[in-house]
Design an enzyme around this catalytic site. Structure first.
Site, PDB file in Angstrom:
ATOM      1  N   GLN A 268      17.371   3.148  -8.295  1.00  0.00           N
ATOM      2  CA  GLN A 268      18.823   2.115  -7.502  1.00  0.00           C
ATOM      3  C   GLN A 268      20.058   1.707  -7.598  1.00  0.00           C
ATOM      4  O   GLN A 268      20.874   1.083  -7.496  1.00  0.00           O
ATOM      5  CB  GLN A 268      17.899   0.826  -7.290  1.00  0.00           C
TER       6      GLN A 268
ATOM      7  N   ASP B 109      14.540   1.143 -15.061  1.00  0.00           N
ATOM      8  CA  ASP B 109      14.687   2.379 -14.198  1.00  0.00           C
ATOM      9  C   ASP B 109      15.454   2.126 -13.758  1.00  0.00           C
ATOM     10  O   ASP B 109      16.119   1.340 -12.178  1.00  0.00           O
ATOM     11  CB  ASP B 109      12.934   2.091 -13.316  1.00  0.00           C
TER      12      ASP B 109
ATOM     13  N   LYS C 116      19.196  10.310  -4.733  1.00  0.00           N
ATOM     14  CA  LYS C 116      19.139   8.973  -4.121  1.00  0.00           C
ATOM     15  C   LYS C 116      20.560   9.184  -4.963  1.00  0.00           C
ATOM     16  O   LYS C 116      21.571   8.219  -4.164  1.00  0.00           O
ATOM     17  CB  LYS C 116      18.596   8.032  -5.024  1.00  0.00           C
TER      18      LYS C 116
ATOM     19  N   CYS D  98       6.975   1.628  -2.179  1.00  0.00           N
ATOM     20  CA  CYS D  98       6.366   1.784  -2.842  1.00  0.00           C
ATOM     21  C   CYS D  98       6.386   0.418  -4.083  1.00  0.00           C
ATOM     22  O   CYS D  98       6.398   0.784  -5.009  1.00  0.00           O
ATOM     23  CB  CYS D  98       6.914   2.362  -3.860  1.00  0.00           C
TER      24      CYS D  98
ATOM     25  N   HIS E 193       8.399  -0.461  -8.864  1.00  0.00           N
ATOM     26  CA  HIS E 193       8.089   0.514  -7.818  1.00  0.00           C
ATOM     27  C   HIS E 193       6.920   0.973  -8.576  1.00  0.00           C
ATOM     28  O   HIS E 193       6.694   1.118 -10.084  1.00  0.00           O
ATOM     29  CB  HIS E 193       9.230   1.898  -7.962  1.00  0.00           C
TER      30      HIS E 193
END
Length: 417
Positions: A208, A205, A231, A371, A128
């Site tokens: 997700q 990261d 999220k 992104c 991202h």
């Protein structure tokens, strides 16, 4: 809430999400843009209202009752998050506005201090922009070199290439846990072990993965991990950084101001202990409290149950997409293990046009580069459409999406001839 075997998780939780029970363009809403942001249950919304109605006050700065209550709730959320990801201490959790800010915190507080000309930072082509642009800026300032892991034939993280890229010059490996475009689940524990063998630090990261998978930062053995609250059923404007205690202690402050200080003199200042050293100014108090509530909500359901249910939904989604010949999906197939999203193209039909037609049917999906512009260039795709699921979605909603998608593809096919 007690969860039973007779009903799916979605059947049992949909009443908790008021926004799902509406019509869009005269059709029942089918919300399939969860990778961009999730919807919020009443349990979380009520916590925000409770704060502002009952004990709105600044934290850490007052000895009166409202301030004490606000501080307890704010710090209580930090404890909940630390348990949610199995951090060794709540002091390892730093609140940030979002994952982007958390990555920038590491980039500037650690990267500018520790990286020198010729040092290497390994990223991937699937990152991202939030885990790419900060390292580009740091590399420009320090002379560090960025290297990129590419994809296997199945469009997954190429572990063998990673092993060939990493050297004694590598100082950082920063990698997404779950790709928001490909849906692949990267082997972060193995990546971390390899990186540490070379003396490199590891940043994950987890934007997700935190909403969908059980996380254990001690098992992964990463040095930092970031996630965004919005999220994972929490509000916007709040996220967190996990960092190993000794590493955070060695990092200088990211921003200066109130709250992050111990003592201030006219010519110098000393700084507060962790995690407050990195939390300058009045924080997003209501949002942090609500994120703690979101963690409670997800924990009550069970992250293992969420993951198992979403696996079933994902398999069904891909089965149905395969019935449309024009559809090309990206990333690994569900049989190899993947996240609950599908990025796809439909021949010459622009994803924005697909999304517009689907919206008329009440179906909300994403269209664009998500992104991840470098990844789309790597895939030779200008943009993709993306349907992303969460535990409140149903097979019936997938059926509505597929039926609407077929109509859209047929409509544009008749135009293109």
């Amino acid at each position: 809430m007690t969860f039973t075997q007779e009903k799916t998780i979605a059947d049992q939780v949909r009443a908790d999400f008021p926004i799902l029970h509406q019509e869009v363009n005269g059709k029942p809403l089918v919300y399939l843009d969860n990778a961009a942001t999730s919807q919020k249950p009443l349990f979380v919304l009520n916590k925000i209202r409770d704060y502002y109605e009952q004990y709105n006050s600044n934290v850490h700065r007052g000895v009166h009752t409202l301030s004490a209550k606000a501080t307890d709730a704010y710090e209580g959320s930090r404890i909940k998050i630390s348990k949610f990801i199995n951090a060794a201490s709540p002091q390892e959790i730093v609140f940030a506005r979002n994952a982007s800010e958390a990555i920038n915190l590491v980039a500037y507080a650690w990267g500018l201090t520790n990286l020198q000309r010729g040092d290497e930072v390994i990223l991937t082509v699937m990152e991202h922009h939030s885990n790419l642009v900060p390292w580009q800026l740091v590399a420009q300032k320090t002379g560090a070199v960025l290297k990129f892991v590419e994809l296997t034939a199945d469009e997954e993280f190429d572990l063998e290439q990673f092993k060939s890229l990493i050297t004694d010059k590598t100082k950082l490996v920063s990698v997404v846990h779950v790709s928001n475009t490909l849906g692949c689940i990267n082997p972060v524990k193995e990546i971390s072990a390899i990186a540490h063998h070379y003396g490199a630090k590891v940043l994950i990261d987890a934007c997700q993965s935190a909403p969908h998978l059980p996380l254990d930062v001690q098992d992964i053995d990463c040095d930092w991990l970031v996630a965004s609250g919005h999220k994972m059923c929490g509000p916007t404007g709040i996220g967190f950084l996990y960092g190993k205690l000794e590493i955070l202690r060695a990092m200088p402050p990211f921003m200066g101001g109130g709250e992050m200080i111990a003592d201030v003199f006219l010519d110098h200042s000393t700084y507060a202990d962790l995690p407050h050293k990195f939390e300058a100014g009045t924080p997003a108090i209501a949002e942090a409290i609500a994120l703690g509530a979101a963690v409670d909500y997800l924990t009550n359901i069970g992250m293992d149950k969420i993951h198992a249910y979403e696996d079933q939904l994902t398999a069904y989604l891909f089965e149905q997409l395969a019935t449309i010949p024009e559809i090309k999906t990206y990333g690994p197939q569900p049989s190899k293990g993947r996240a609950a999203l599908a990025s796809f193209t439909a021949g010459d039909v622009h994803p924005h046009d697909l999304s517009t037609i689907l919206d008329q049917a009440g179906v909300a999906i994403r269209a664009g580069h998500h992104c991840t512009q470098p990844l789309h260039r790597y895939l030779k795709a200008q943009s993709t459409a993306r349907a992303s699921l969460y535990f409140y979605n149903t097979r019936e909603e997938i059926d509505v999406f597929i039926a609407s998608l077929k109509e859209a593809v047929e409509f544009f096919g008749s135009i293109f001839g």
